[in-house]
Design a protein around this motif. Structure first.
Motif, PDB file in Angstrom:
ATOM      1  N   GLY A  74      21.090 -23.403  26.544  1.00 52.24           N
ATOM      2  CA  GLY A  74      21.594 -23.301  27.913  1.00 52.24           C
ATOM      3  C   GLY A  74      20.555 -22.714  28.854  1.00 52.24           C
ATOM      4  N   ASP A  75      19.844 -21.687  28.381  1.00 50.98           N
ATOM      5  CA  ASP A  75      18.795 -21.083  29.206  1.00 50.98           C
ATOM      6  C   ASP A  75      17.702 -22.094  29.537  1.00 50.98           C
ATOM      7  OD1 ASP A  75      20.168 -18.698  29.101  1.00 50.98           O
ATOM      8  OD2 ASP A  75      18.581 -17.586  28.079  1.00 50.98           O
ATOM      9  N   ILE A  76      17.280 -22.865  28.552  1.00 49.34           N
ATOM     10  CA  ILE A  76      16.228 -23.862  28.793  1.00 49.34           C
ATOM     11  C   ILE A  76      16.702 -24.901  29.798  1.00 49.34           C
ATOM     12  CG2 ILE A  76      14.875 -25.736  27.767  1.00 49.34           C
ATOM     13  CD1 ILE A  76      14.858 -23.989  25.163  1.00 49.34           C
ATOM     14  N   VAL A  77      17.926 -25.379  29.632  1.00 51.33           N
ATOM     15  CA  VAL A  77      18.476 -26.382  30.558  1.00 51.33           C
ATOM     16  C   VAL A  77      18.480 -25.834  31.981  1.00 51.33           C
ATOM     17  CG1 VAL A  77      20.591 -27.614  31.191  1.00 51.33           C
ATOM     18  CG2 VAL A  77      19.795 -27.643  28.820  1.00 51.33           C
ATOM     19  N   TRP A  78      19.013 -24.620  32.145  1.00 49.52           N
ATOM     20  CA  TRP A  78      19.099 -24.055  33.496  1.00 49.52           C
ATOM     21  C   TRP A  78      17.728 -23.690  34.048  1.00 49.52           C
ATOM     22  CZ3 TRP A  78      22.373 -24.823  37.062  1.00 49.52           C
ATOM     23  CH2 TRP A  78      23.690 -25.131  36.744  1.00 49.52           C
ATOM     24  N   LEU A  79      16.869 -23.119  33.238  1.00 47.61           N
ATOM     25  CA  LEU A  79      15.532 -22.769  33.729  1.00 47.61           C
ATOM     26  C   LEU A  79      14.763 -24.015  34.167  1.00 47.61           C
ATOM     27  CD1 LEU A  79      14.540 -19.991  31.187  1.00 47.61           C
ATOM     28  CD2 LEU A  79      14.972 -19.683  33.649  1.00 47.61           C
ATOM     29  N   THR A  80      14.940 -25.111  33.443  1.00 45.38           N
ATOM     30  CA  THR A  80      14.298 -26.373  33.819  1.00 45.38           C
ATOM     31  C   THR A  80      14.812 -26.838  35.181  1.00 45.38           C
ATOM     32  OG1 THR A  80      13.978 -26.951  31.498  1.00 45.38           O
ATOM     33  CG2 THR A  80      13.888 -28.761  33.094  1.00 45.38           C
ATOM     34  N   ARG A  81      16.108 -26.672  35.412  1.00 41.46           N
ATOM     35  CA  ARG A  81      16.671 -27.014  36.726  1.00 41.46           C
ATOM     36  C   ARG A  81      16.129 -26.081  37.799  1.00 41.46           C
ATOM     37  NH1 ARG A  81      22.837 -27.473  34.405  1.00 41.46           N
ATOM     38  NH2 ARG A  81      22.582 -29.497  33.379  1.00 41.46           N
ATOM     39  N   HIS A 105       9.771 -15.514  30.557  1.00 42.18           N
ATOM     40  CA  HIS A 105       9.800 -16.494  31.658  1.00 42.18           C
ATOM     41  C   HIS A 105      10.847 -16.112  32.695  1.00 42.18           C
ATOM     42  CE1 HIS A 105       7.096 -18.759  29.261  1.00 42.18           C
ATOM     43  NE2 HIS A 105       7.972 -19.507  28.602  1.00 42.18           N
ATOM     44  N   ILE A 106      12.006 -15.653  32.227  1.00 42.06           N
ATOM     45  CA  ILE A 106      13.083 -15.268  33.152  1.00 42.06           C
ATOM     46  C   ILE A 106      12.626 -14.101  34.021  1.00 42.06           C
ATOM     47  CG2 ILE A 106      15.398 -14.248  33.284  1.00 42.06           C
ATOM     48  CD1 ILE A 106      16.026 -15.943  30.684  1.00 42.06           C
ATOM     49  N   SER A 107      12.053 -13.094  33.405  1.00 38.62           N
ATOM     50  CA  SER A 107      11.577 -11.931  34.164  1.00 38.62           C
ATOM     51  C   SER A 107      10.508 -12.318  35.169  1.00 38.62           C
ATOM     52  CB  SER A 107      11.044 -10.860  33.213  1.00 38.62           C
ATOM     53  OG  SER A 107      12.095 -10.347  32.430  1.00 38.62           O
ATOM     54  N   ASP A 108       9.548 -13.137  34.751  1.00 41.44           N
ATOM     55  CA  ASP A 108       8.476 -13.580  35.651  1.00 41.44           C
ATOM     56  C   ASP A 108       9.038 -14.417  36.797  1.00 41.44           C
ATOM     57  OD1 ASP A 108       6.687 -12.325  33.949  1.00 41.44           O
ATOM     58  OD2 ASP A 108       5.974 -14.195  33.024  1.00 41.44           O
ATOM     59  N   CYS A 154       8.656 -22.662  42.467  1.00 45.16           N
ATOM     60  CA  CYS A 154       8.710 -22.264  41.051  1.00 45.16           C
ATOM     61  C   CYS A 154       7.743 -23.039  40.168  1.00 45.16           C
ATOM     62  CB  CYS A 154      10.144 -22.404  40.539  1.00 45.16           C
ATOM     63  SG  CYS A 154      11.265 -21.214  41.271  1.00 45.16           S
ATOM     64  N   THR A 155       6.551 -23.299  40.676  1.00 47.79           N
ATOM     65  CA  THR A 155       5.538 -24.014  39.912  1.00 47.79           C
ATOM     66  C   THR A 155       5.202 -23.295  38.605  1.00 47.79           C
ATOM     67  OG1 THR A 155       4.615 -24.843  41.971  1.00 47.79           O
ATOM     68  CG2 THR A 155       3.223 -25.017  40.022  1.00 47.79           C
ATOM     69  N   ALA A 156       5.105 -21.973  38.653  1.00 45.01           N
ATOM     70  CA  ALA A 156       4.743 -21.199  37.455  1.00 45.01           C
ATOM     71  C   ALA A 156       5.824 -21.349  36.379  1.00 45.01           C
ATOM     72  CB  ALA A 156       4.538 -19.731  37.801  1.00 45.01           C
ATOM     73  N   LEU A 157       7.082 -21.358  36.786  1.00 48.70           N
ATOM     74  CA  LEU A 157       8.167 -21.533  35.818  1.00 48.70           C
ATOM     75  C   LEU A 157       8.105 -22.935  35.209  1.00 48.70           C
ATOM     76  CD1 LEU A 157      10.708 -20.508  34.379  1.00 48.70           C
ATOM     77  CD2 LEU A 157      12.031 -21.240  36.383  1.00 48.70           C
ATOM     78  N   ARG A 158       7.854 -23.926  36.041  1.00 42.88           N
ATOM     79  CA  ARG A 158       7.728 -25.310  35.545  1.00 42.88           C
ATOM     80  C   ARG A 158       6.630 -25.395  34.495  1.00 42.88           C
ATOM     81  NH1 ARG A 158       8.845 -26.992  40.342  1.00 42.88           N
ATOM     82  NH2 ARG A 158       6.744 -27.078  41.166  1.00 42.88           N
ATOM     83  N   GLN A 159       5.499 -24.784  34.762  1.00 41.92           N
ATOM     84  CA  GLN A 159       4.374 -24.798  33.823  1.00 41.92           C
ATOM     85  C   GLN A 159       4.710 -24.027  32.549  1.00 41.92           C
ATOM     86  OE1 GLN A 159       1.319 -23.207  36.381  1.00 41.92           O
ATOM     87  NE2 GLN A 159       0.789 -25.222  37.202  1.00 41.92           N
ATOM     88  N   ALA A 160       5.392 -22.906  32.693  1.00 41.59           N
ATOM     89  CA  ALA A 160       5.739 -22.078  31.534  1.00 41.59           C
ATOM     90  C   ALA A 160       6.684 -22.809  30.579  1.00 41.59           C
ATOM     91  CB  ALA A 160       6.374 -20.770  31.996  1.00 41.59           C
ATOM     92  N   LEU A 161       7.529 -23.670  31.118  1.00 36.66           N
ATOM     93  CA  LEU A 161       8.512 -24.384  30.297  1.00 36.66           C
ATOM     94  C   LEU A 161       7.967 -25.671  29.682  1.00 36.66           C
ATOM     95  CD1 LEU A 161      11.632 -23.952  32.594  1.00 36.66           C
ATOM     96  CD2 LEU A 161      11.199 -22.797  30.409  1.00 36.66           C
ATOM     97  N   ALA A 162       6.743 -26.021  29.975  1.00 38.46           N
ATOM     98  CA  ALA A 162       6.170 -27.288  29.522  1.00 38.46           C
ATOM     99  C   ALA A 162       6.238 -27.461  28.008  1.00 38.46           C
ATOM    100  CB  ALA A 162       4.733 -27.427  30.008  1.00 38.46           C
ATOM    101  N   THR A 163       6.109 -26.377  27.264  1.00 36.58           N
ATOM    102  CA  THR A 163       6.098 -26.487  25.799  1.00 36.58           C
ATOM    103  C   THR A 163       7.432 -26.092  25.161  1.00 36.58           C
ATOM    104  OG1 THR A 163       5.222 -24.245  25.585  1.00 36.58           O
ATOM    105  CG2 THR A 163       3.616 -26.062  25.682  1.00 36.58           C
TER     106      THR A 163
END
Length: 180
Positions: free
Chosen positions: A54-61, A105-108, A68-77
């Motif tokens: 659920g966290d991955i799904v929502w963070l991706t959204r 990632h959430i904190s950042d 939120c470019t940094a978050l997008r990059q952090a979730l790439a893998t």
């Protein structure tokens, strides 16, 4: 306290509670973690997998926000769940490692947001492909509430398995203030 400061508090609470839950879970055998205990997501391991999915799904959204470019990059893998009940990992160790990464990632992500970012209207599709558009801050509140809800289930399952995670109240992280 600003709305953003509240989200920063929730991010700290999230990481603190996940550390406590995973420390308690690590005391159990793999069989005890996978045991069907009659919960909505049957086992402790399945429920922990659901929270991570659920966290991955929502963070991706959330990463679709223009800032939120940094978050997008952090979730790439990160794994890409196809369903909220998907078992990302069959054992605790790799799930715990993912959990630590996600909490970072959430904190950042929350630390990088500004108050105006919270007013953004986020367009997304749910897991069934139904489109929606809602206020970013309201979706963030749902995100943190979802984690708390399922961690409550996990803490109950852990207690039934003989592991007490200890204090779980957000109050433990709220600073005292001078009443004057």
């Amino acid at each position: 306290m600003s709305q953003l400061a509240h989200f920063q508090l929730l991010a700290r609470y999230n990481a603190w509670m996940n550390d406590k839950v995973y420390a308690a879970a690590a005391q159990l055998s793999p069989e005890a973690l996978a045991l069907d205990r009659g919960a909505f997501f049957p086992s402790i391991l399945a429920t922990l997998n659901h929270i991570a999915a659920g966290d991955i799904v929502w963070l991706t959204r959330f990463a679709e926000h223009p800032g939120c470019t940094a978050l997008r990059q952090a979730l790439a893998t990160a794994p890409k769940p196809k369903a909220l009940g998907q078992q990302l990992f069959d054992t605790l160790a790799p799930l715990q490692a993912l959990r630590g990464e996600l909490d970072g990632h959430i904190s950042d992500w929350v630390a990088a947001l500004s108050e105006p970012d919270l007013a953004y209207g986020l367009a997304y599709a749910n897991m069934q492909g139904v489109p929606a558009q809602r206020a970013y801050a309201s979706l963030m509140l749902h995100f943190f509430n979802h984690q708390t809800h399922h961690r409550g289930q996990v803490s109950t399952l852990l207690f039934q398995a003989g592991q007490d995670v200890g204090v779980t109240d957000l109050l433990a992280l709220i600073a005292d203030v001078d009443p004057r």
